[in-house]
Write an enzyme that holds these catalytic residues in place. Structure first.
Site, PDB file in Angstrom:
ATOM      1  N   GLU A 127       0.859  -1.184   0.000  1.00  0.00           N
ATOM      2  CA  GLU A 127       0.000   0.000   0.000  1.00  0.00           C
ATOM      3  C   GLU A 127       0.900   1.241   0.000  1.00  0.00           C
ATOM      4  OE1 GLU A 127      -2.758   0.393   3.271  1.00  0.00           O
ATOM      5  OE2 GLU A 127      -3.796   2.045   2.299  1.00  0.00           O
ATOM      6  N   GLY A 267       2.939   2.380  10.764  1.00  0.00           N
ATOM      7  CA  GLY A 267       2.735   1.585  11.981  1.00  0.00           C
ATOM      8  C   GLY A 267       2.550   0.106  11.684  1.00  0.00           C
ATOM      9  N   ALA A 268       1.671  -0.199  10.744  1.00  0.00           N
ATOM     10  CA  ALA A 268       1.384  -1.594  10.438  1.00  0.00           C
ATOM     11  C   ALA A 268       0.559  -1.663   9.166  1.00  0.00           C
ATOM     12  CB  ALA A 268       0.616  -2.243  11.584  1.00  0.00           C
ATOM     13  N   MET A 269       0.373  -2.879   8.656  1.00  0.00           N
ATOM     14  CA  MET A 269      -0.326  -3.024   7.385  1.00  0.00           C
ATOM     15  C   MET A 269      -1.223  -4.250   7.398  1.00  0.00           C
ATOM     16  SD  MET A 269      -0.890  -1.823   4.437  1.00  0.00           S
ATOM     17  CE  MET A 269      -2.079  -2.615   3.370  1.00  0.00           C
ATOM     18  N   GLU A 270      -2.443  -4.056   6.876  1.00  0.00           N
ATOM     19  CA  GLU A 270      -3.508  -5.053   7.004  1.00  0.00           C
ATOM     20  C   GLU A 270      -3.536  -6.100   5.901  1.00  0.00           C
ATOM     21  OE1 GLU A 270      -4.021  -1.726   6.268  1.00  0.00           O
ATOM     22  OE2 GLU A 270      -5.574  -1.481   4.754  1.00  0.00           O
ATOM     23  N   HIS A 303      -6.955  -2.347  14.936  1.00  0.00           N
ATOM     24  CA  HIS A 303      -7.160  -1.594  13.688  1.00  0.00           C
ATOM     25  C   HIS A 303      -6.869  -2.483  12.478  1.00  0.00           C
ATOM     26  CE1 HIS A 303      -7.008   2.135  11.194  1.00  0.00           C
ATOM     27  NE2 HIS A 303      -6.163   1.409  10.477  1.00  0.00           N
ATOM     28  N   GLU A 304      -5.712  -3.121  12.485  1.00  0.00           N
ATOM     29  CA  GLU A 304      -5.346  -3.939  11.312  1.00  0.00           C
ATOM     30  C   GLU A 304      -6.308  -5.111  11.181  1.00  0.00           C
ATOM     31  OE1 GLU A 304      -3.385  -2.374   9.512  1.00  0.00           O
ATOM     32  OE2 GLU A 304      -2.618  -1.037  11.060  1.00  0.00           O
ATOM     33  N   HIS A 307      -9.605  -4.122   9.668  1.00  0.00           N
ATOM     34  CA  HIS A 307      -9.535  -3.891   8.221  1.00  0.00           C
ATOM     35  C   HIS A 307      -9.959  -5.135   7.431  1.00  0.00           C
ATOM     36  CE1 HIS A 307      -8.102   0.077   7.351  1.00  0.00           C
ATOM     37  NE2 HIS A 307      -6.928  -0.032   7.915  1.00  0.00           N
TER      38      HIS A 307
HETATM   39  N1  0A1 Z   1      -3.220   0.853   5.798  1.00  0.00           N
HETATM   40  C1  0A1 Z   1      -2.317   0.931   6.889  1.00  0.00           C
HETATM   41  C2  0A1 Z   1      -1.370   2.047   6.862  1.00  0.00           C
HETATM   42  C3  0A1 Z   1      -0.294   2.037   5.883  1.00  0.00           C
HETATM   43  C4  0A1 Z   1      -0.354   2.904   4.828  1.00  0.00           C
HETATM   44  C5  0A1 Z   1       0.679   3.037   3.946  1.00  0.00           C
HETATM   45  C6  0A1 Z   1       1.776   2.272   4.168  1.00  0.00           C
HETATM   46  O1  0A1 Z   1       2.848   2.424   3.335  1.00  0.00           O
HETATM   47  C7  0A1 Z   1       2.929   3.559   2.584  1.00  0.00           C
HETATM   48  C8  0A1 Z   1       1.858   1.392   5.220  1.00  0.00           C
HETATM   49  C9  0A1 Z   1       0.795   1.276   6.071  1.00  0.00           C
HETATM   50  C10 0A1 Z   1      -3.129   1.182   8.138  1.00  0.00           C
HETATM   51  O2  0A1 Z   1      -4.063   1.969   8.107  1.00  0.00           O
HETATM   52  O3  0A1 Z   1      -2.811   0.633   9.157  1.00  0.00           O
HETATM   53 ZN    ZN Z   2      -5.798   1.556   8.531  1.00  0.00          ZN
END
Ligand code: 0A1
Ligand code: ZN
Length: 880
Positions: A127, A267-270, A303-304, A307
């Site tokens: 993402e 922070g983290a990724m879903e 949160h993750e 998602h």
């Molecule tokens: N979707 C994730 C946040 C996120 C967005 C972008 C990233 O890389 C550019 C990484 C993580 C969340 O809302 O936790």
């Molecule tokens: Zn998110």
């Protein structure tokens, strides 16, 4: 190479994709010097697209193309065009298989987008547009495909090979290599793709869902972190249960995995079934993580996880809809955290962030609507507006509909759009259809940027027993938007009588059983509400629970604020009255004579808070925190930061001197030797004693100093150890400071997450974080420019928290930041673009500061080969 010639992308130009991808077959050959990616896409023309015979255009970034084949037949270079950022095939059949082989170099990937290495492991971040750094693909969220992924790597270096979905095959290969194949049955956009390969320990647990299915839960971490997984695992199980109970959402795959990596931009990724976390947002133990970190981890894990439905099963049509998943998911994780702890405290924390940072964003050069209309670089739009204001917008829908209708709306949304890529408008429509309410005016919250300002005035008509409240709204201009329309605002109010009693709110004369709180709905530029049966002038309690993300102006007297602080039945507004009073007192001292008196009633009210142990201690702990410098700056025009800093410190010291004995007693009363617990009560006790300590050390109190050292050395948890360290670092005793910092470093030098805290406690402190000391931190052997957490903990903490030093009148803080942004721009543009934010607020400050900030920004602007990320932020903030 990615193009640095930034183009603006507009929502109004959205077109459905000309081609869809139903299935993706990936094979990764991972080696020490790079990775070969074999991709086979099953492609067909999109029946909904009007572009007959359109060329096939696939996105790519930093890829070395090795071969292309269509339906098994190799293409020669004249059959396609490799434009670097796009692979274009002019003529393709209605339906076909496209096979592409690319070579990538994860070890040289310092941007941390796509496939990269972090402490010897391969991991991904796709993402928003990272998948195109792995292979050529239509990298947009409305192209949803089923993925099958085979990973091949050396077995001894990379025994663990993970991707999304279920593992369906594994086996041995020649030369000590092995493979695992993963299949994800749910169609997903490529931004949710993930891969991990490394030498990781596995922690296992299980969760039985509401329908009786057993889900395998697994965490993968580096061996040294094996003991720091329990809190995240427990948080995950609580989240899974809560989402079933509150939203009726059950988990869908048979396995759910979490991986911790040290180098991560966010922070983290879903990613579907395979969440990847920044180590600092998932690993915790009593010895190494503070209460705030424990709570943050619980919220981010939730949160993750949430998602999986709000984001993955139902995803975004395009990146303008980012808040569809982020605003809704932040709203859901806030509800969850409120349910797990103290709802009032959680609300105070959310509003503090919103008012300090999101309001500043909304008033600055990067202001944008919750659903932006254009962007240059989407990574710049992972903002407080998309996340926090987006959550407030969902929360207002919740307030307007009530919890039951809201749940009907969310059920309808998930059912109607399962497996689709949709828009914020689809979300609002589901809420309307389920509830029968008209939210057409409400939609302006998604379209208009800027924080609405409500000017409230009142009149009391003694003879008729009428109290009249008039509320005028206006929305300030923001870049590209002026003359905005009035918005639909839920405005919760109560009225208090002179003994603090809640008065019935009678809107129609003669109405019986009138409630003591109402949510007034503002829809016009000006509204007047009349309350009947009022016999004396009441004190209004406005915008209870912060029912809308707006600024409220009302001419409260200090008397009224003190009254609300002790009588408002709404805990949030009790806290808010205290904040308003403290702001008023501090503001009146900015630039005042050195001997100007500090409001004595502030001392009295704080004494009451500290001494009355019958009050809700979690709320008291929050009420004792003075408004931050950042918030005071946000409220100011032509801010003179050193003057604000001095005024605030003056009030703090005055409170500490006046309440010295009470603080020592408070410290002792809240000291405990029992087992460490993470309950709201225990957190409040630790917060109270650490506040007492911090205040005592501000006035160099000898007993406080002894207590601090004793706590620092004897603490059985990081909250107390860090509380004492922070107090010592901020005291005037230089020797104590150095001694404590050195002891702490020796004790935790092997733990990068703790060393990040050690860096930031110094960089954020006026006393330990002047520029020469910051430079020394950057030279420290534990510092690493390639690790975003380290950069944030020194450069970010200095510019974002050590405000008096950053805004030093000679401009040296600004020059320093500009230099570091330029340095980072080459290696990690996403981080560089985030780091530059404090400079972009130059219009807020007094003229002398403003000019120096502008000059620093211009230097960044003029750097050769500036990334698109930094280009967008700097150009927008220098524009008129
Ligand atoms: N979707 C994730 C946040 C996120 C967005 C972008 C990233 O890389 C550019 C990484 C993580 C969340 O809302 O936790
Ligand atoms: Zn998110």
């Amino acid at each position: 190479m990615r193009s640095n010639q930034p183009q603006t992308i507009y929502l109004s130009e959205y077109k459905v994709p000309a081609y869809l991808v139903d299935h993706v077959d990936l094979r990764f050959e991972l080696f020490e010097d790079g990775a070969r990616v074999h991709s086979t896409l099953s492609v067909r023309r999109n029946p909904e697209s009007s572009e007959d015979g359109a060329p096939l255009e696939l996105d790519g970034d930093s890829l070395k193309l090795e071969s292309v084949a269509l339906d098994g037949a190799g293409l020669s270079a004249s059959d396609y065009e490799d434009r670097g950022d796009q692979l274009v095939i002019a003529s393709v059949p209605e339906q076909f298989e496209l096979s592409v082989v690319t070579w990538i170099e994860p070890r040289n990937n310092t941007r941390l987008e796509g496939l990269y290495m972090s402490s010897g492991m391969f991991c991904t971040q796709c993402e928003a547009e990272g998948f195109r750094c792995i292979t050529f693909f239509p990298d947009r969220p409305d192209v949803m495909a089923r993925f099958r992924t085979r990973i091949e790597a050396d077995k001894s270096s990379y025994p663990v090979l993970l991707s999304n979905g279920n593992d369906v095959d594994r086996g041995e290969l020649d030369d000590g290599r092995h493979f695992v194949t993963w299949e994800d049955p749910f169609p997903k956009p490529c931004y949710l793709f993930a891969l991990v390969a490394g030498d990781l320990v596995e922690k296992r647990d299980t969760f039985r869902t509401c329908s009786g299915r057993d889900i395998d839960l697994r965490m993968y971490v580096e061996p040294r972190n094996a003991e720091k997984c329990d809190h995240a695992m427990d948080s995950l199980k609580r989240s899974m249960r809560w989402d079933e109970e509150v939203y009726g959402r059950e988990y869908d795959l048979d396995i759910f995995m979490i991986v911790a990596v040290d180098d991560f931009n966010m922070g983290a990724m879903e990613n579907k079934g395979l969440n990847i976390f920044n180590s600092s947002c998932v690993l915790a133990s009593q010895d190494t993580a503070t209460d705030a970190a424990f709570q943050r981890i619980e919220a981010i894990v939730a949160h993750e996880y949430f998602h999986n439905w709000s984001g993955n099963r139902v995803t975004c049509r395009d990146w303008f809809q980012l808040s569809l998943k982020e605003g809704f998911t932040v709203f859901r994780d806030s509800q969850f955290s409120a349910d797990m702890g103290s709802p009032t405290v959680k609300r105070i924390e959310d509003v503090t962030l919103l008012r300090t940072a999101q309001f500043a964003e909304d008033a600055g050069p990067m202001a944008h609507p919750v659903r932006p209309a254009s962007y240059m670089e989407i990574s710049n739009f992972y903002t407080l507006t998309i996340y926090e204001k987006g959550a407030e917008v969902v929360s207002m829908i919740h307030n307007l509909l009530g919890p039951e209708m809201f749940r009907k709306g969310s059920d309808l949304y998930f059912e109607r759009h399962d497996g689709q890529a949709v828009t914020t408008d689809d979300f609002v429509r589901a809420m309307e259809d389920a509830s029968g309410r008209d939210l057409s005016q409400f939609r302006l919250w998604y379209e208009q940027a800027g924080t609405p300002v409500l000017n409230v005035s009142d009149e009391f008509d003694q003879e008729r027993g009428l109290y009249r409240l008039t509320i005028e709204q206006h929305i300030p201009d923001t870049p590209g938007q002026s003359n905005k329309k009035p918005q639909h605002i839920p405005f919760a109010v109560g009225l208090l009588g002179s003994r603090g009693e809640a008065l019935p709110l009678i809107l129609e004369a003669g109405e019986e059983h009138a409630p003591a709180e109402r949510v007034l709905e503002l829809t016009e530029a000006s509204h007047t509400f009349e309350f009947h049966g009022i016999s004396e002038r009441p004190v209004p309690s406005l915008l209870r629970h912060f029912s809308a993300p707006v600024r409220v102006n009302y001419p409260w007297s200090r008397e009224q604020l003190l009254f609300l602080m002790s009588h408002d039945p709404d805990g949030f507004n009790r806290w808010d009255a205290g904040q308003r009073l403290a702001v008023d007192v501090i503001q009146s001292l900015v630039g005042a004579a050195k001997d100007a008196a500090v409001e004595p009633r502030l001392v009295t009210s704080y004494r009451h808070l500290i001494c009355d142990s019958s009050l809700d201690q979690a709320l008291v702990a929050k009420m004792l925190q003075l408004p931050s410098e950042a918030y005071l700056i946000e409220l100011a025009d032509n801010a003179d930061v050193p003057a604000i800093h001095r005024a605030r410190e003056r009030v703090l010291k005055h409170l500490a001197i006046s309440l010295r004995d009470e603080l020592v007693a408070c410290y002792r009363r809240n000291f405990e030797s029992g087992d460490y617990e993470i309950t709201p009560e225990a957190i409040a006790r630790r917060s109270l004693r650490n506040t007492a300590l911090a205040w005592l050390l501000m006035i160099n109190d000898e007993e406080g100093r002894e207590l601090a050292f004793r706590q620092f050395r004897g603490a059985d948890n990081m909250t107390d150890r860090m509380g004492a360290l922070r107090a010592l670092v901020n005291s005037d005793y230089g020797e104590d400071r150095n001694l404590a910092l050195e002891e702490f470093y020796q004790q935790f030098r092997e733990d990068p997450q703790v060393i990040e805290q050690w860096f930031s406690v110094q960089a954020a402190s006026e006393r330990a974080g002047q520029l020469p000391q910051i430079h020394a931190l950057l030279e420290h052997p534990a510092f690493d420019w390639k690790n975003p957490n380290k950069v944030r903990s020194v450069v970010g903490a200095f510019a974002g928290q050590n405000l008096a030093a950053f805004h030093s009148p000679d401009g040296s803080g600004y020059d320093f930041l500009a230099e570091q942004v330029c340095r980072l721009d080459d290696s990690n543009p996403q981080i560089a673009a985030r780091l530059v934010t404090p400079l972009t607020r130059w219009r807020k400050f007094a003229p002398a500061y403003r000019q120096r900030m502008q000059a620093a920004l211009e230097r960044v602007r003029d750097k050769a080969g500036l990334s698109r990320d930094v280009y967008e932020v700097v150009h927008k903030s220098l524009a008129d």
